[in-house]
Design a protein around this motif. Structure first.
Motif, mmCIF file in Angstrom:
data_model
loop_
_atom_site.group_PDB
_atom_site.id
_atom_site.type_symbol
_atom_site.label_atom_id
_atom_site.label_comp_id
_atom_site.label_asym_id
_atom_site.label_seq_id
_atom_site.Cartn_x
_atom_site.Cartn_y
_atom_site.Cartn_z
ATOM 1 N N LEU A 15 0.833 -1.200 0.000
ATOM 2 C CA LEU A 15 0.000 0.000 0.000
ATOM 3 C C LEU A 15 0.865 1.247 0.000
ATOM 4 C CD1 LEU A 15 -2.422 -1.185 2.808
ATOM 5 C CD2 LEU A 15 -2.906 -1.145 0.356
ATOM 6 N N GLU A 16 0.626 2.128 -0.947
ATOM 7 C CA GLU A 16 1.420 3.351 -0.994
ATOM 8 C C GLU A 16 1.089 4.305 0.136
ATOM 9 O OE1 GLU A 16 0.808 6.693 -3.636
ATOM 10 O OE2 GLU A 16 -0.888 5.629 -4.487
ATOM 11 N N VAL A 26 2.037 -4.336 3.433
ATOM 12 C CA VAL A 26 3.413 -3.867 3.262
ATOM 13 C C VAL A 26 3.358 -2.384 2.918
ATOM 14 C CG1 VAL A 26 5.533 -4.110 1.922
ATOM 15 C CG2 VAL A 26 4.127 -6.135 2.403
ATOM 16 N N GLY A 27 4.033 -1.575 3.720
ATOM 17 C CA GLY A 27 4.048 -0.133 3.479
ATOM 18 C C GLY A 27 5.069 0.257 2.427
ATOM 19 N N PHE A 64 -7.910 -1.859 6.075
ATOM 20 C CA PHE A 64 -7.377 -2.488 7.287
ATOM 21 C C PHE A 64 -8.431 -3.400 7.916
ATOM 22 C CE2 PHE A 64 -3.456 -0.196 8.999
ATOM 23 C CZ PHE A 64 -3.030 0.191 7.750
ATOM 24 N N GLU A 65 -9.647 -2.905 7.990
ATOM 25 C CA GLU A 65 -10.705 -3.704 8.614
ATOM 26 C C GLU A 65 -11.020 -4.946 7.782
ATOM 27 O OE1 GLU A 65 -14.763 -3.001 11.142
ATOM 28 O OE2 GLU A 65 -14.024 -1.378 9.886
ATOM 29 N N ASP A 106 7.926 2.226 7.611
ATOM 30 C CA ASP A 106 8.386 1.974 8.972
ATOM 31 C C ASP A 106 7.246 1.681 9.950
ATOM 32 O OD1 ASP A 106 7.467 4.587 8.952
ATOM 33 O OD2 ASP A 106 9.094 5.366 10.184
ATOM 34 N N ARG A 107 6.010 1.712 9.475
ATOM 35 C CA ARG A 107 4.851 1.383 10.326
ATOM 36 C C ARG A 107 4.161 0.094 9.877
ATOM 37 N NH1 ARG A 107 1.982 6.323 12.408
ATOM 38 N NH2 ARG A 107 1.331 4.826 13.987
ATOM 39 N N THR A 108 4.822 -0.635 8.991
ATOM 40 C CA THR A 108 4.264 -1.887 8.485
ATOM 41 C C THR A 108 3.981 -2.876 9.613
ATOM 42 O OG1 THR A 108 5.252 -1.641 6.291
ATOM 43 C CG2 THR A 108 4.748 -3.883 6.992
ATOM 44 N N ASP A 109 4.937 -3.069 10.520
ATOM 45 C CA ASP A 109 4.744 -4.028 11.608
ATOM 46 C C ASP A 109 3.565 -3.641 12.488
ATOM 47 O OD1 ASP A 109 6.873 -5.561 10.730
ATOM 48 O OD2 ASP A 109 8.300 -4.692 12.142
#
Length: 115
Positions: A47-48, A112-113, A92-93, A53-56
């Motif tokens: 996802l663009e 994946v960010g 996300f939901e 760094d916030r993928t996890d």
């Protein structure tokens, strides 16, 4: 929706672009997640609009026992103060709901960010 001759069956990578702020494009992406998880070996969606760094953190949200919509909304606001599109939260939901349904049998779906 997904057939044996589909790109998801014979391609390692499939890129799907969508225009921002068009609801039906994002709804298509959301609707593909459970179909992919149930019927193919696809387990990742890049996802663009998700910071790399916030993928996890995002994946912890979509694999949690309960979906915390307030936490997810804060997550988006923290990343992009001007990003106010409910549909991206719905991705996300949808991933969370798909994981609740299929992760045990088919493996967890992950985000994946790219940003």
């Amino acid at each position: 929706m997904i057939t044996e001759s589909d790109k998801f069956e014979d391609s390692r990578w499939v890129f799907l672009g969508e225009y921002h702020r068009i609801r039906h494009d994002v709804k298509l992406v959301s609707s593909l997640i459970p179909a992919l998880q149930e019927k193919t070996d696809v387990r990742h969606l890049a996802l663009e609009f998700l910071c790399r760094d916030r993928t996890d953190e995002a994946n912890r949200m979509i694999t949690a026992e309960e979906f915390d919509s307030r936490k997810a909304l804060e997550f988006f606001r923290d990343q992009f103060a001007s990003w106010r599109y409910r549909e991206y939260l719905e991705i996300f939901e949808a991933a969370w709901a798909s994981n609740r349904r299929f992760a045990d049998a088919r493996g967890a779906f992950r985000l994946v960010g790219l940003h």
